[in-house]
Design a protein around this motif. Structure first.
Motif, mmCIF file in Angstrom:
data_model
loop_
_atom_site.group_PDB
_atom_site.id
_atom_site.type_symbol
_atom_site.label_atom_id
_atom_site.label_comp_id
_atom_site.label_asym_id
_atom_site.label_seq_id
_atom_site.Cartn_x
_atom_site.Cartn_y
_atom_site.Cartn_z
ATOM 1 N N PHE A 1 57.281 14.763 30.712
ATOM 2 C CA PHE A 1 57.591 16.194 30.673
ATOM 3 C C PHE A 1 59.109 16.333 30.709
ATOM 4 N N GLU A 2 59.708 16.424 29.522
ATOM 5 C CA GLU A 2 61.163 16.476 29.413
ATOM 6 C C GLU A 2 61.757 17.689 30.134
ATOM 7 N N ASP A 3 61.063 18.826 30.048
ATOM 8 C CA ASP A 3 61.600 20.059 30.623
ATOM 9 C C ASP A 3 61.778 19.971 32.140
ATOM 10 N N THR A 4 60.931 19.229 32.816
ATOM 11 C CA THR A 4 61.039 19.089 34.275
ATOM 12 C C THR A 4 61.536 17.706 34.688
ATOM 13 N N GLN A 5 61.873 16.878 33.692
ATOM 14 C CA GLN A 5 62.340 15.515 33.972
ATOM 15 C C GLN A 5 61.340 14.748 34.840
ATOM 16 N N THR A 6 60.050 14.893 34.480
ATOM 17 C CA THR A 6 58.972 14.287 35.256
ATOM 18 C C THR A 6 58.116 13.400 34.358
ATOM 19 N N ILE A 7 57.690 12.295 34.928
ATOM 20 C CA ILE A 7 56.757 11.403 34.258
ATOM 21 C C ILE A 7 55.551 11.254 35.172
ATOM 22 N N GLU A 8 54.369 11.474 34.611
ATOM 23 C CA GLU A 8 53.125 11.309 35.369
ATOM 24 C C GLU A 8 52.437 10.037 34.922
ATOM 25 N N LEU A 9 52.220 9.126 35.871
ATOM 26 C CA LEU A 9 51.418 7.943 35.589
ATOM 27 C C LEU A 9 49.967 8.380 35.666
ATOM 28 N N LEU A 10 49.212 8.141 34.610
ATOM 29 C CA LEU A 10 47.848 8.646 34.508
ATOM 30 C C LEU A 10 46.777 7.607 34.792
ATOM 31 N N LEU A 11 46.942 6.407 34.218
ATOM 32 C CA LEU A 11 45.841 5.442 34.283
ATOM 33 C C LEU A 11 46.341 4.036 33.986
ATOM 34 N N PHE A 12 45.910 3.090 34.814
ATOM 35 C CA PHE A 12 46.068 1.676 34.506
ATOM 36 C C PHE A 12 44.736 1.231 33.915
ATOM 37 N N TRP A 13 44.780 0.756 32.672
ATOM 38 C CA TRP A 13 43.551 0.436 31.955
ATOM 39 C C TRP A 13 43.457 -1.064 31.723
ATOM 40 N N ASN A 14 42.338 -1.650 32.125
ATOM 41 C CA ASN A 14 42.091 -3.054 31.841
ATOM 42 C C ASN A 14 41.684 -3.156 30.377
ATOM 43 N N ASN A 15 42.447 -3.884 29.606
ATOM 44 C CA ASN A 15 42.237 -3.953 28.157
ATOM 45 C C ASN A 15 40.931 -4.617 27.753
ATOM 46 N N LYS A 16 40.254 -5.243 28.699
ATOM 47 C CA LYS A 16 38.957 -5.855 28.403
ATOM 48 C C LYS A 16 37.795 -4.888 28.644
ATOM 49 N N ASP A 17 38.094 -3.735 29.233
ATOM 50 C CA ASP A 17 37.046 -2.745 29.478
ATOM 51 C C ASP A 17 36.636 -2.070 28.167
ATOM 52 N N ASN A 18 35.506 -1.382 28.223
ATOM 53 C CA ASN A 18 34.944 -0.716 27.052
ATOM 54 C C ASN A 18 35.889 0.400 26.566
ATOM 55 N N PRO A 19 36.416 0.305 25.344
ATOM 56 C CA PRO A 19 37.336 1.327 24.845
ATOM 57 C C PRO A 19 36.698 2.717 24.733
ATOM 58 N N LYS A 20 35.382 2.747 24.643
ATOM 59 C CA LYS A 20 34.680 4.030 24.588
ATOM 60 C C LYS A 20 34.936 4.834 25.865
ATOM 61 N N GLU A 21 34.984 4.136 27.003
ATOM 62 C CA GLU A 21 35.262 4.798 28.284
ATOM 63 C C GLU A 21 36.669 5.374 28.328
ATOM 64 N N LEU A 22 37.597 4.662 27.712
ATOM 65 C CA LEU A 22 38.978 5.153 27.649
ATOM 66 C C LEU A 22 39.047 6.433 26.823
ATOM 67 N N LYS A 23 38.338 6.450 25.703
ATOM 68 C CA LYS A 23 38.299 7.661 24.865
ATOM 69 C C LYS A 23 37.667 8.820 25.622
ATOM 70 N N GLU A 24 36.626 8.537 26.385
ATOM 71 C CA GLU A 24 35.984 9.581 27.185
ATOM 72 C C GLU A 24 36.941 10.097 28.253
ATOM 73 N N PHE A 25 37.703 9.203 28.867
ATOM 74 C CA PHE A 25 38.647 9.617 29.902
ATOM 75 C C PHE A 25 39.648 10.620 29.353
ATOM 76 N N PHE A 26 40.133 10.351 28.157
ATOM 77 C CA PHE A 26 41.127 11.238 27.536
ATOM 78 C C PHE A 26 40.501 12.284 26.621
ATOM 79 N N ASN A 27 39.177 12.410 26.662
ATOM 80 C CA ASN A 27 38.448 13.400 25.863
ATOM 81 C C ASN A 27 38.776 13.314 24.372
ATOM 82 N N LEU A 28 38.707 12.105 23.837
ATOM 83 C CA LEU A 28 38.991 11.910 22.399
ATOM 84 C C LEU A 28 37.718 11.826 21.597
#
Length: 101
Positions: A74-101
């Motif tokens: 967020f450039e306007d507030t000079q803030t960075i939000e850490l959202l998720l540490f994702w294990n790359n071996k996990d099901n990518p479908k779950e990652l898409k669901e997490f981000f509502n893709l």
């Protein structure tokens, strides 16, 4: 830049540490923690690395071969939000669901 850990980031970070501890030694845990700390320090200093998603505008950075960190800037507030540490071996479908893709 101000870096904020969301509850999900904290939880997923703890889960990654747990996974590492079950498979690897304490030195790998410390190495992973150092990789994360160094990346967060870069973010705090304003050095923003990683790929930007065309769909979500979120950023991702490969912390290690096994783990990717997703975050939002967020450039306007000079803030960075850490959202998720994702294990790359996990099901990518779950990652898409997490981000509502």
């Amino acid at each position: 830049m101000n870096v904020i850990w969301t509850p999900t980031a904290e939880l997923s970070y703890a889960k990654e540490l747990d996974k590492i501890s079950k498979k690897w030694s304490i030195s790998e845990i410390i190495n992973f923690m150092n990789l994360v700390d160094n990346f967060v320090k870069k973010l705090e200093s304003g050095i923003i690395e990683g790929k930007v998603s065309q769909k979500t505008n979120l950023r991702s950075f490969v912390i290690s071969k096994q783990t990717t960190l997703y975050f939002d800037v967020f450039e306007d507030t000079q803030t960075i939000e850490l959202l998720l540490f994702w294990n790359n071996k996990d099901n990518p479908k779950e990652l898409k669901e997490f981000f509502n893709l």
